[in-house]
Motif scaffolding. Structure first.
Motif, short mmCIF file in Angstrom:
data_model
loop_
_atom_site.label_atom_id
_atom_site.label_comp_id
_atom_site.label_asym_id
_atom_site.label_seq_id
_atom_site.Cartn_x
_atom_site.Cartn_y
_atom_site.Cartn_z
N ARG A 113 0.92 -1.36 0.00
CA ARG A 113 -0.10 0.06 -0.01
C ARG A 113 0.84 1.47 0.11
NH1 ARG A 113 -3.66 -1.50 4.81
NH2 ARG A 113 -1.92 -2.42 5.37
N GLU A 114 2.13 1.04 0.41
CA GLU A 114 3.02 2.15 0.27
C GLU A 114 4.17 1.77 -0.31
OE1 GLU A 114 2.94 5.21 1.77
OE2 GLU A 114 0.88 4.42 2.72
N ARG A 115 4.85 2.63 -1.39
CA ARG A 115 5.82 2.23 -2.36
C ARG A 115 7.17 1.61 -1.55
NH1 ARG A 115 7.91 7.03 -4.76
NH2 ARG A 115 9.54 6.74 -3.23
N ARG A 116 7.40 0.13 -2.34
CA ARG A 116 8.35 -0.32 -1.70
C ARG A 116 9.43 -1.12 -2.76
NH1 ARG A 116 5.81 -5.01 2.02
NH2 ARG A 116 8.03 -5.79 2.07
N ARG A 117 10.22 -1.44 -2.58
CA ARG A 117 11.19 -2.40 -3.60
C ARG A 117 10.45 -3.53 -3.65
NH1 ARG A 117 16.15 -5.24 -3.86
NH2 ARG A 117 17.32 -4.43 -5.71
N VAL A 118 10.30 -4.05 -4.91
CA VAL A 118 9.86 -5.67 -5.25
C VAL A 118 10.72 -6.58 -4.75
CG1 VAL A 118 9.24 -6.86 -7.44
CG2 VAL A 118 8.60 -4.80 -7.39
N GLY A 119 12.26 -6.30 -5.09
CA GLY A 119 13.18 -7.32 -4.49
C GLY A 119 12.79 -8.79 -5.00
N GLN A 120 13.18 -9.61 -4.30
CA GLN A 120 13.29 -11.16 -4.57
C GLN A 120 11.66 -11.60 -4.85
OE1 GLN A 120 15.97 -13.04 -5.82
NE2 GLN A 120 16.90 -10.98 -5.94
N ARG A 121 10.99 -10.89 -4.44
CA ARG A 121 9.38 -11.52 -4.48
C ARG A 121 8.95 -12.11 -5.46
NH1 ARG A 121 9.93 -7.15 -1.43
NH2 ARG A 121 9.68 -7.09 0.71
N ARG A 122 8.28 -13.10 -5.68
CA ARG A 122 7.67 -13.86 -6.79
C ARG A 122 6.18 -13.56 -6.74
NH1 ARG A 122 11.12 -18.45 -9.03
NH2 ARG A 122 8.99 -19.31 -9.73
N PHE A 123 5.82 -12.54 -7.38
CA PHE A 123 4.38 -11.97 -7.47
C PHE A 123 3.65 -12.86 -8.41
CE2 PHE A 123 5.91 -8.17 -5.83
CZ PHE A 123 4.75 -7.73 -5.12
N ASN A 124 2.42 -13.31 -7.85
CA ASN A 124 1.27 -14.03 -8.87
C ASN A 124 0.10 -13.84 -7.94
OD1 ASN A 124 0.03 -14.93 -10.98
ND2 ASN A 124 0.74 -17.03 -10.60
N HIS A 125 -0.44 -12.66 -7.82
CA HIS A 125 -1.43 -12.51 -6.68
C HIS A 125 -2.37 -11.67 -7.33
CE1 HIS A 125 1.92 -13.25 -4.29
NE2 HIS A 125 1.22 -13.47 -3.35
N CYS A 126 -3.60 -11.74 -6.75
CA CYS A 126 -5.02 -10.96 -7.50
C CYS A 126 -5.29 -10.23 -5.86
CB CYS A 126 -6.01 -11.97 -7.58
SG CYS A 126 -7.50 -11.18 -8.23
N TYR A 127 -4.85 -8.65 -6.10
CA TYR A 127 -5.09 -7.97 -4.97
C TYR A 127 -6.73 -7.39 -5.31
CZ TYR A 127 -0.40 -7.88 -3.68
OH TYR A 127 1.02 -7.89 -3.17
N VAL A 128 -7.44 -7.42 -3.98
CA VAL A 128 -8.64 -6.76 -3.75
C VAL A 128 -8.57 -5.88 -2.67
CG1 VAL A 128 -9.71 -8.93 -4.69
CG2 VAL A 128 -9.26 -8.77 -2.44
N GLY A 129 -9.98 -5.22 -2.42
CA GLY A 129 -10.09 -4.37 -1.33
C GLY A 129 -9.20 -2.85 -1.84
N LEU A 130 -9.38 -2.65 -3.33
CA LEU A 130 -8.69 -1.37 -3.64
C LEU A 130 -8.99 -0.06 -3.04
CD1 LEU A 130 -9.05 -2.25 -7.51
CD2 LEU A 130 -7.30 -3.10 -5.91
#
Length: 171
Positions: A113-130
């Motif tokens: 929710r606050e800007r931060r470095r992606v880093g080594q994270r492996r995203f494959n996420h469906c974000y809700v509650g926009l």
């Protein structure tokens, strides 16, 4: 399906397609739809819009989304920073089918929710509650401060989720 070009000029293009329930019922979608997708490039960026019309006589369930992959000029997305204004993400099972459970991102490695470095994270996420701005829009960003490159994805209330993935998450 083949789409037909309905309008095209140096700054925009629009395509349409229609499918009939009779042709697609055997494939699992027994509904008739007429779809129009338009793209326009102007000083503010690339604008994608769509319209889906039920061309049949009964309610037709439909979901629409775009599946772009962005970069901000870094060799790896790990070097970029992201902001995803969402309070949760959907839980998926090992076959990537949603379980129906929404996971709270607060205090987790997936809280962007606050800007931060992606880093080594492996995203494959469906974000809700926009989270919505005063104008009703949700804005997610990817940026690399050292290069000054930034991409902002803006969604109106037609969108209730945003899928975030890194290429390495689908290998």
């Amino acid at each position: 399906l083949p789409w037909t070009t309905q309008q095209a000029d140096s700054e925009s293009v629009a395509f349409e397609v229609q499918w009939e329930a009779a042709d697609y019922a055997s494939r699992g979608y027994p509904f008739s739809l007429a779809v129009r997708v338009a793209y326009r490039l102007d000083r503010q960026g690339l604008i994608c819009s769509f319209a889906v019309h039920n061309a049949g006589r009964e309610a037709a369930p439909v979901g629409v989304g775009f599946h772009p992959y962005f970069t901000v000029g870094t060799a790896l997305v790990d070097e970029a920073e992201a902001r995803i204004p969402a309070s949760g993400n959907l839980e998926f099972n090992d076959r990537l089918a949603p379980t129906g459970k929404v996971l709270d991102v607060k205090g987790t490695e997936w809280d962007f929710r606050e800007r931060r470095r992606v880093g080594q994270r492996r995203f494959n996420h469906c974000y809700v509650g926009l989270a919505r701005d005063a104008d009703g829009m949700t804005r997610a960003t990817l940026e690399h401060q050292a290069s000054g490159r930034r991409i902002e994805v803006e969604m109106d209330r037609s969108f209730s989720a945003i899928v975030v993935y890194t290429g390495d998450a689908i290998v």
